[in-house]
Design a protein around this motif. Structure first.
Motif, PDB file in Angstrom:
ATOM      1  N   ARG A   1     -24.832 -14.142   0.664  1.00  0.00           N
ATOM      2  CA  ARG A   1     -25.253 -14.766   1.909  1.00  0.00           C
ATOM      3  C   ARG A   1     -24.475 -16.046   2.180  1.00  0.00           C
ATOM      4  O   ARG A   1     -24.033 -16.299   3.314  1.00  0.00           O
ATOM      5  N   TYR A   2     -24.284 -16.860   1.161  1.00  0.00           N
ATOM      6  CA  TYR A   2     -23.592 -18.131   1.353  1.00  0.00           C
ATOM      7  C   TYR A   2     -22.090 -17.908   1.582  1.00  0.00           C
ATOM      8  O   TYR A   2     -21.468 -18.642   2.345  1.00  0.00           O
ATOM      9  N   PHE A   3     -21.551 -16.892   0.929  1.00  0.00           N
ATOM     10  CA  PHE A   3     -20.145 -16.585   1.176  1.00  0.00           C
ATOM     11  C   PHE A   3     -19.940 -16.091   2.607  1.00  0.00           C
ATOM     12  O   PHE A   3     -18.938 -16.442   3.255  1.00  0.00           O
ATOM     13  N   ASN A   4     -20.878 -15.262   3.096  1.00  0.00           N
ATOM     14  CA  ASN A   4     -20.776 -14.801   4.486  1.00  0.00           C
ATOM     15  C   ASN A   4     -20.853 -15.970   5.457  1.00  0.00           C
ATOM     16  O   ASN A   4     -20.125 -16.012   6.456  1.00  0.00           O
ATOM     17  N   GLU A   5     -21.740 -16.915   5.184  1.00  0.00           N
ATOM     18  CA  GLU A   5     -21.839 -18.101   6.046  1.00  0.00           C
ATOM     19  C   GLU A   5     -20.565 -18.928   5.959  1.00  0.00           C
ATOM     20  O   GLU A   5     -20.094 -19.475   6.976  1.00  0.00           O
ATOM     21  N   TRP A   6     -19.990 -19.017   4.764  1.00  0.00           N
ATOM     22  CA  TRP A   6     -18.745 -19.759   4.579  1.00  0.00           C
ATOM     23  C   TRP A   6     -17.603 -19.104   5.355  1.00  0.00           C
ATOM     24  O   TRP A   6     -16.786 -19.792   5.984  1.00  0.00           O
ATOM     25  N   VAL A   7     -17.548 -17.761   5.334  1.00  0.00           N
ATOM     26  CA  VAL A   7     -16.503 -17.043   6.073  1.00  0.00           C
ATOM     27  C   VAL A   7     -16.690 -17.217   7.581  1.00  0.00           C
ATOM     28  O   VAL A   7     -15.711 -17.400   8.323  1.00  0.00           O
ATOM     29  N   LYS A   8     -17.938 -17.155   8.041  1.00  0.00           N
ATOM     30  CA  LYS A   8     -18.182 -17.375   9.476  1.00  0.00           C
ATOM     31  C   LYS A   8     -17.745 -18.776   9.900  1.00  0.00           C
ATOM     32  O   LYS A   8     -17.208 -18.955  10.997  1.00  0.00           O
ATOM     33  N   THR A   9     -17.972 -19.752   9.020  1.00  0.00           N
ATOM     34  CA  THR A   9     -17.510 -21.103   9.328  1.00  0.00           C
ATOM     35  C   THR A   9     -15.977 -21.164   9.360  1.00  0.00           C
ATOM     36  O   THR A   9     -15.395 -21.877  10.186  1.00  0.00           O
ATOM     37  N   LEU A  10     -15.333 -20.417   8.458  1.00  0.00           N
ATOM     38  CA  LEU A  10     -13.868 -20.346   8.485  1.00  0.00           C
ATOM     39  C   LEU A  10     -13.363 -19.750   9.796  1.00  0.00           C
ATOM     40  O   LEU A  10     -12.335 -20.191  10.339  1.00  0.00           O
ATOM     41  N   ILE A  11     -14.079 -18.735  10.304  1.00  0.00           N
ATOM     42  CA  ILE A  11     -13.677 -18.128  11.576  1.00  0.00           C
ATOM     43  C   ILE A  11     -13.795 -19.152  12.710  1.00  0.00           C
ATOM     44  O   ILE A  11     -12.926 -19.228  13.596  1.00  0.00           O
ATOM     45  N   LEU A  12     -14.859 -19.953  12.665  1.00  0.00           N
ATOM     46  CA  LEU A  12     -14.989 -21.020  13.669  1.00  0.00           C
ATOM     47  C   LEU A  12     -13.886 -22.060  13.509  1.00  0.00           C
ATOM     48  O   LEU A  12     -13.355 -22.574  14.503  1.00  0.00           O
ATOM     49  N   CYS A  13     -13.542 -22.368  12.253  1.00  0.00           N
ATOM     50  CA  CYS A  13     -12.460 -23.329  12.009  1.00  0.00           C
ATOM     51  C   CYS A  13     -11.112 -22.788  12.484  1.00  0.00           C
ATOM     52  O   CYS A  13     -10.220 -23.569  12.845  1.00  0.00           O
ATOM     53  N   HIS A  14     -10.955 -21.460  12.475  1.00  0.00           N
ATOM     54  CA  HIS A  14      -9.701 -20.875  12.957  1.00  0.00           C
ATOM     55  C   HIS A  14      -9.504 -21.171  14.442  1.00  0.00           C
ATOM     56  O   HIS A  14      -8.360 -21.291  14.910  1.00  0.00           O
ATOM     57  N   ASN A  15     -10.622 -21.306  15.175  1.00  0.00           N
ATOM     58  CA  ASN A  15     -10.545 -21.622  16.602  1.00  0.00           C
ATOM     59  C   ASN A  15     -10.628 -23.120  16.870  1.00  0.00           C
ATOM     60  O   ASN A  15     -10.137 -23.592  17.891  1.00  0.00           O
ATOM     61  N   ASP A  16     -11.288 -23.854  15.977  1.00  0.00           N
ATOM     62  CA  ASP A  16     -11.424 -25.300  16.139  1.00  0.00           C
ATOM     63  C   ASP A  16     -11.351 -25.934  14.749  1.00  0.00           C
ATOM     64  O   ASP A  16     -12.316 -25.899  13.981  1.00  0.00           O
ATOM     65  N   ARG A  17     -10.217 -26.508  14.402  1.00  0.00           N
ATOM     66  CA  ARG A  17     -10.007 -27.038  13.054  1.00  0.00           C
ATOM     67  C   ARG A  17     -10.854 -28.270  12.750  1.00  0.00           C
ATOM     68  O   ARG A  17     -10.971 -28.663  11.596  1.00  0.00           O
ATOM     69  N   ARG A  18     -11.451 -28.869  13.770  1.00  0.00           N
ATOM     70  CA  ARG A  18     -12.291 -30.044  13.527  1.00  0.00           C
ATOM     71  C   ARG A  18     -13.577 -29.690  12.787  1.00  0.00           C
ATOM     72  O   ARG A  18     -14.259 -30.568  12.282  1.00  0.00           O
ATOM     73  N   LEU A  19     -13.908 -28.389  12.706  1.00  0.00           N
ATOM     74  CA  LEU A  19     -15.134 -27.951  12.032  1.00  0.00           C
ATOM     75  C   LEU A  19     -14.933 -27.702  10.539  1.00  0.00           C
ATOM     76  O   LEU A  19     -15.843 -27.203   9.876  1.00  0.00           O
ATOM     77  N   LYS A  20     -13.766 -28.036   9.994  1.00  0.00           N
ATOM     78  CA  LYS A  20     -13.479 -27.692   8.603  1.00  0.00           C
ATOM     79  C   LYS A  20     -14.382 -28.427   7.618  1.00  0.00           C
ATOM     80  O   LYS A  20     -14.614 -27.938   6.504  1.00  0.00           O
ATOM     81  N   PHE A  21     -14.904 -29.582   8.002  1.00  0.00           N
ATOM     82  CA  PHE A  21     -15.770 -30.317   7.080  1.00  0.00           C
ATOM     83  C   PHE A  21     -17.172 -29.718   6.994  1.00  0.00           C
ATOM     84  O   PHE A  21     -17.969 -30.157   6.166  1.00  0.00           O
ATOM     85  N   ALA A  22     -17.468 -28.717   7.840  1.00  0.00           N
ATOM     86  CA  ALA A  22     -18.747 -28.007   7.739  1.00  0.00           C
ATOM     87  C   ALA A  22     -18.744 -26.996   6.602  1.00  0.00           C
ATOM     88  O   ALA A  22     -19.786 -26.390   6.315  1.00  0.00           O
ATOM     89  N   LEU A  23     -17.599 -26.786   5.947  1.00  0.00           N
ATOM     90  CA  LEU A  23     -17.524 -25.836   4.833  1.00  0.00           C
ATOM     91  C   LEU A  23     -18.160 -26.393   3.565  1.00  0.00           C
ATOM     92  O   LEU A  23     -18.706 -25.636   2.754  1.00  0.00           O
ATOM     93  N   PHE A  24     -18.100 -27.700   3.373  1.00  0.00           N
ATOM     94  CA  PHE A  24     -18.591 -28.294   2.124  1.00  0.00           C
ATOM     95  C   PHE A  24     -20.108 -28.178   1.954  1.00  0.00           C
ATOM     96  O   PHE A  24     -20.576 -27.906   0.843  1.00  0.00           O
TER      97      PHE A  24
END
Length: 304
Positions: free
Chosen positions: A196-219
């Motif tokens: 579940r957490y890996f899926n959420e992490w991947v979804k956040t990566l997909i959002l970061c692919h469109n907006d790199r400012r969201l990369k700090f939401a991965l931590f």
């Protein structure tokens, strides 16, 4: 309408209601937007059902070190064992054939339970992998380069003939040689690792692919995964008890049939030779199969 016909209609209605509740189906639910679903499929970002099933079984075989040929042989042996047990319990080929069909998913249940131990070992290293890739991505702002840096570091001190292929290696290969769509590759990567957490992490990566400012939401996702590991240890014992109670209940339910043969031969004849009795046994078999899938879903680890 006589009493038998009314009883059959009532049984059918109860079974239908149970199936709706089991699979969370509602005939009154609003239909999803078909144009949006088709757009996601055509753009290559959303996986098809057949693709999800193929990835699921590939991950299951990888975790249990089982081959499709061995799985097919196990399914045939389960069907043969179910037919033999049906002949001994019911004394008829029709009910034995139904029991053989109900026993076909037994290898899938076995491999699913067996894969949980392997999945725990993979999850132990998954958190470190996610941390390495996140730190690399925070520095370079490139998902592909971050994953490549992890793969190179992982294989640096391992001889080529001893290296094992991971979903991250497959991700790089697919992006470089098959399909350059990063979002589609990330969806496939998420489907290969059931967490579940890996899926959420991947979804956040997909959002970061469109907006790199969201990369700090991965931590925060990685921190939440670390907190959930301690909770999972406590729930493992409960899952074992649930499976034990289910198998005990199913065994007691079907043990009544051979006991009836010796206690009252007339009741055994009505149960195994009449249409109503056969229907009741078929409903018992289907109920046991449906509850097995429900127990497997209920005992799924909390982080999956």
């Amino acid at each position: 309408m006589n009493l038998i016909a009314f009883a059959l209609v009532a049984i059918f209605a109860l079974i239908s209601l149970a199936l709706f509740l089991l699979f969370n189906l509602s005939p009154f639910a609003a239909a999803q937007n078909p144009l949006q679903k088709r757009r996601l499929v055509l753009t290559g970002t959303k996986l098809k059902i057949t693709e999800r099933i193929a990835i699921h079984f590939a991950s299951l075989f990888r975790q249990t070190r089982c081959t499709p040929k061995k799985f097919f042989v196990m399914a045939l042996l389960s069907a043969a064992g179910g037919f033999t047990a049906g002949m001994l319990l019911f004394g008829g080929a029709e009910l034995a054939a139904v029991m053989a069909v109900c026993m076909l998913p037994a290898p899938y249940f076995y491999l699913t339970v067996k894969s949980s131990a392997t999945a725990k070992e993979e999850i132990e290293g998954l958190e470190n992998t996610m941390s390495i890739i996140t730190n690399a991505y925070a520095g370079c702002d490139d998902i592909i380069k971050a994953v490549e840096a992890y793969v190179e570091e992982k294989n640096r001190y391992v001889p080529a003939h001893l290296r094992s292929t991971t979903p991250f290696d497959e991700f790089i290969t697919e992006i470089r040689l098959v399909n350059p769509n990063v979002e589609h590759g990330l969806y496939r990567l998420s489907a290969k690792i059931k967490n579940r957490y890996f899926n959420e992490w991947v979804k956040t990566l997909i959002l970061c692919h469109n907006d790199r400012r969201l990369k700090f939401a991965l931590f925060p996702v990685i921190k939440a995964m670390n907190d959930a590991k301690s909770m999972q240890v406590e729930s493992d014992g409960m899952m074992v008890r649930v499976w034990r109670d289910y198998l005990l209940t199913a065994g007691l339910m079907f043990s009544i049939i051979p006991m009836t043969r010796f206690a009252n031969a007339e009741w055994f004849y009505l149960l195994t030779q009449t249409a109503v009795g056969k229907l009741l046994i078929i409903l018992m078999l289907l109920a046991a199969l449906g509850t097995a899938f429900y127990v497997m879903k209920a005992t799924k680890p909390s982080n999956k």
